[in-house]
Design an enzyme around this catalytic site. Structure first.
Site, PDB file in Angstrom:
ATOM      1  NE  ARG A 171      -3.712   2.657   0.868  1.00  0.00           N
ATOM      2  CZ  ARG A 171      -3.532   3.764   0.804  1.00  0.00           C
ATOM      3  NH1 ARG A 171      -2.470   4.535   0.340  1.00  0.00           N
ATOM      4  NH2 ARG A 171      -4.695   4.761   1.442  1.00  0.00           N
ATOM      5  CD  GLU A 175     -10.623   2.847  -2.800  1.00  0.00           C
ATOM      6  OE1 GLU A 175     -10.496   1.684  -3.247  1.00  0.00           O
ATOM      7  OE2 GLU A 175     -10.210   3.579  -1.926  1.00  0.00           O
ATOM      8  NE  ARG A 199      -3.766  -2.432   1.862  1.00  0.00           N
ATOM      9  CZ  ARG A 199      -4.689  -1.447   1.267  1.00  0.00           C
ATOM     10  NH1 ARG A 199      -5.247  -1.539  -0.177  1.00  0.00           N
ATOM     11  NH2 ARG A 199      -5.052  -0.454   2.292  1.00  0.00           N
TER      12      ARG A 199
END
Length: 156
Positions: free
Chosen positions: A54, A62, A96
């Protein structure tokens, strides 16, 4: 025809080599980008497996939102299939790895995506990052004229 000399190599390549060496000295790992999931999530091959990264300090639309596919495409164009250098900062709540991503030429991918207007400074998780703050401001100022001429709203 370009003729390479020792002096030319020292003068022309030295800054890039210094930056690369400095980045590698502080890198947690390097590897090829094997997948781009969205504008701020990539997978890098690390120890024989794809590790989800990330990009820290930034946020993007998104995939299902306006400009989400554009942000993903911009990230893909920058990193997909290329070796990157990672400086990691732990993990997010989804497991992440958080990190700053650099191309081998020294390009800071997190910064580049903000500078190009596809992502923005994520104030909540990087409140003191004045570089990202400045890059976002510059991108917004540059894009104001462009968006005034369009019927749609900007991604931010």
């Amino acid at each position: 025809m370009t003729r390479w000399t020792t002096a030319g190599l020292r003068g022309g390549c030295a800054p890039v080599l210094l930056l690369l060496c400095a980045s590698l000295a502080t890198a947690d790992f390097t590897g090829p980008v094997v997948s781009v999931l969205d504008g701020y999530t990539i997978e890098v091959l690390h120890s024989g497996r794809a590790e989800r990264i990330r990009l820290s300090g930034i946020d993007c639309p998104e995939k299902g939102q306006a400009y989400g596919n554009n942000a993903k495409h911009a990230a893909s164009k920058l990193v997909f299939g290329k070796d990157v250098i990672l400086q990691t900062h732990g993990q997010d709540k989804y497991g992440r790895t958080l990190g700053d991503v650099f191309l081998l030429d020294g390009t800071h991918v997190n910064h580049e995506l903000v500078k190009d207007g596809w992502c923005w400074w994520y104030r909540k998780y990087a409140p003191d990052d004045t570089v990202l703050e400045g890059l976002e401001k510059e991108a917004r100022d540059e894009m104001k004229g462009v968006w005034q001429d369009r019927a749609t709203t900007p991604p931010w």
